[in-house]
Write a protein that holds these residues in place. Structure first.
Motif: not given
Length: 109
Positions: A50-70
């Protein structure tokens, strides 16, 4: 019984190397963080994943990558029976990728 080796440090190393090479917000850093999160999830480390996913969502500038993380975070949360938290994460990502969110949402019905 053989004990499976823990490769967490290798995934963390990949994240750090990509940060050094591309900068902290590069999509390759986000991809490495997602790999780390999925590995930790596989190992049963819910908190680490969960921590790694939250970090990934926080730094990701690509909306689709961010959505995948979410969506991964929602699936992880749902897997541990925290349905309200999973739905909250799904609502956030549904605006970006409605079809995938709807199919994930239907898993519980």
């Amino acid at each position: 019984a053989m004990v499976a080796a823990d490769f967490t440090h290798l995934y963390q190393q990949a994240v750090e190397q990509r940060k050094a090479q591309y900068g902290p917000q590069h999509r390759k850093v986000a991809a490495a963080m997602l790999d780390l999160a999925l590995y930790l999830k596989e190992q049963g480390d819910k908190t680490g994943a969960a921590g790694a996913l939250q970090s990934m969502i926080a730094i990701s500038q690509d909306p689709l990558a961010r959505a995948e993380g979410q969506l991964e975070l929602a699936a992880l949360t749902a897997q541990y029976r925290d349905v309200p938290a999973a739905l909250a994460v799904l609502e956030k990502s549904a605006s970006i990728v409605p079809a995938r969110a709807v199919s994930l949402n239907n898993l519980g019905t």
